[in-house]
Design a protein around this motif. Structure first.
Motif, PDB file in Angstrom:
ATOM      1  N   MET A   1      60.601  77.611  67.974  1.00  0.00           N
ATOM      2  CA  MET A   1      59.991  78.559  68.451  1.00  0.00           C
ATOM      3  C   MET A   1      59.892  78.478  69.958  1.00  0.00           C
ATOM      4  N   SER A   2      59.868  79.617  70.716  1.00  0.00           N
ATOM      5  CA  SER A   2      59.597  79.396  72.219  1.00  0.00           C
ATOM      6  C   SER A   2      58.177  79.466  72.798  1.00  0.00           C
TER       7      SER A   2
ATOM      8  N   MET B   1      66.250  82.828  60.000  1.00  0.00           N
ATOM      9  CA  MET B   1      65.311  83.919  59.634  1.00  0.00           C
ATOM     10  C   MET B   1      63.919  83.577  59.753  1.00  0.00           C
ATOM     11  N   TRP B   2      63.630  82.314  59.468  1.00  0.00           N
ATOM     12  CA  TRP B   2      62.019  81.645  59.368  1.00  0.00           C
ATOM     13  C   TRP B   2      61.611  82.013  60.760  1.00  0.00           C
ATOM     14  N   ARG B   3      62.216  81.274  61.669  1.00  0.00           N
ATOM     15  CA  ARG B   3      62.054  81.507  63.144  1.00  0.00           C
ATOM     16  C   ARG B   3      61.651  83.070  63.832  1.00  0.00           C
ATOM     17  N   THR B   4      62.727  83.822  63.123  1.00  0.00           N
ATOM     18  CA  THR B   4      62.524  85.160  63.728  1.00  0.00           C
ATOM     19  C   THR B   4      61.143  86.037  62.969  1.00  0.00           C
ATOM     20  N   ILE B   5      60.966  85.635  62.050  1.00  0.00           N
ATOM     21  CA  ILE B   5      59.795  86.296  61.270  1.00  0.00           C
ATOM     22  C   ILE B   5      58.578  85.497  62.047  1.00  0.00           C
ATOM     23  N   MET B   6      58.414  84.300  61.953  1.00  0.00           N
ATOM     24  CA  MET B   6      57.254  83.541  62.681  1.00  0.00           C
ATOM     25  C   MET B   6      57.057  83.824  64.282  1.00  0.00           C
ATOM     26  N   GLN B   7      58.197  83.840  64.812  1.00  0.00           N
ATOM     27  CA  GLN B   7      58.177  84.550  66.225  1.00  0.00           C
ATOM     28  C   GLN B   7      57.231  85.622  66.479  1.00  0.00           C
TER      29      GLN B   7
ATOM     30  N   ILE C   1      55.125  87.312  64.596  1.00  0.00           N
ATOM     31  CA  ILE C   1      53.920  87.027  63.799  1.00  0.00           C
ATOM     32  C   ILE C   1      53.191  86.255  65.170  1.00  0.00           C
ATOM     33  N   HIS C   2      53.582  85.310  65.850  1.00  0.00           N
ATOM     34  CA  HIS C   2      52.962  84.758  66.851  1.00  0.00           C
ATOM     35  C   HIS C   2      52.953  85.322  68.133  1.00  0.00           C
ATOM     36  N   ASP C   3      53.632  86.343  68.487  1.00  0.00           N
ATOM     37  CA  ASP C   3      53.679  87.074  69.658  1.00  0.00           C
ATOM     38  C   ASP C   3      52.334  87.528  70.223  1.00  0.00           C
ATOM     39  N   ASN C   4      52.298  87.103  71.524  1.00  0.00           N
ATOM     40  CA  ASN C   4      50.923  87.342  72.168  1.00  0.00           C
ATOM     41  C   ASN C   4      49.641  86.612  71.683  1.00  0.00           C
TER      42      ASN C   4
END
Length: 296
Positions: free
Chosen positions: A234-235, A285-291, A293-296
């Motif tokens: 994740m970024s 897919m996991w990264r896209t979902i979790m990214q 969720i964790h935005d902001n």
């Protein structure tokens, strides 16, 4: 002369499930039980009702957790990646082919998901100890003491498989400093007058030492930065996790966590009939979902 009408419902294939859990409270924040529009109540929930072979995601729970926890090993313990066979004479193969990497540390074994080294260590700590950790410490309920105390269990070779929600909770225990918390799908029940009828308090227990959890987290961060799970990076958030792919690529797993949430994703066909195509990447897919969720 009768006309017979038949209604057929087809689920889109391949299928998927994911569970997102707060590792500190046990609260299940999100759950997907399958692809496609939901058309009926109480339909199949693949996250809680379909048990699937876990592949290499089992290596952490079955082998490296007990090895670090009670066997005196460290992440620097060396295991030789060299030809090795199960007790029945069948040769153990690495996922990358017939080559061997020589001496590997446990950290490297986790990062590179080395099969031979895992079976060697599992054999050393004994399948019975590994089975205890899987069933008692990490609370996986689908294993059978008659059939699953075997060497292949460390690679996910078990008689039935595992439920996604239980895999999520097991990895959440590592994320929570070694404390296992029962998954919670509801917290309170009230009657129509607002009187509290029932309150759900999750059961907890110590699955592994806090130091063991810290070591496993550190090693699984390496899976993301330079191992088999780089596509899940994740970024804006550190990630620790483990990939899992079963024989013939019929199941793909990624179990991982951030400082906030733990999630496990599974991809595969309901009847295990086909190999998953290479373009379907469960880690992304996991990264896209979790990214999101964790935005902001």
């Amino acid at each position: 002369g009768d006309t017979v009408d038949k209604r057929v419902k087809l689920s889109p294939q391949p299928q998927a499930s994911i569970v997102v859990m707060d590792q500190y409270t046990g609260h299940v924040k999100a759950m997907v039980g399958g692809r496609g529009e939901k058309t009926e109540s109480r339909s199949l929930n693949r996250a809680t009702q379909s048990y699937k072979q876990p592949g290499s995601c089992f290596k952490i729970l079955s082998t490296y957790a007990p090895a670090l926890d009670v066997h005196g090993d460290t992440l620097a313990t060396v295991i030789e990646d060299s030809p090795f066979s199960y007790s029945n004479g069948r040769e153990v193969k690495n996922w990358w082919g017939s080559s061997y990497k020589g001496n590997m540390t446990i950290r490297e074994c986790i990062e590179q998901s080395a099969n031979v080294c895992t079976v060697k260590k599992f054999t050393e700590i004994t399948p019975a100890l590994g089975f205890k950790y899987l069933t008692e410490n990490f609370n996986l309920t689908t294993l059978d003491s008659k059939n699953d105390i075997v060497q292949a269990a460390c690679l996910g070779g078990i008689s039935k498989g595992v439920y996604n929600i239980e895999m999520t909770a097991a990895y959440a225990a590592i994320a929570n400093g070694g404390v296992y918390t029962e998954p919670v799908l509801y917290t309170k029940i009230y009657d129509h007058d607002g009187n509290l009828l029932f309150e759900k308090t999750p059961k907890t227990h110590t699955a592994i030492k806090e130091t063991t959890a810290a070591l496993l987290t550190n090693a699984m961060e390496g899976v993301i930065t330079n191992g088999t799970g780089t596509a899940a990076r994740m970024s804006n958030m550190p990630v620790a996790g483990k990939t899992g792919t079963t024989q013939n690529v019929t199941d793909r797993w990624f179990c991982g966590y951030t400082p906030d949430y733990t999630a496990a994703i599974w991809l595969g066909y309901d009847d295990n009939s086909k190999e998953l195509s290479g373009y379907i990447d469960h880690r992304k897919m996991w990264r896209t979902i979790m990214q999101e969720i964790h935005d902001n």
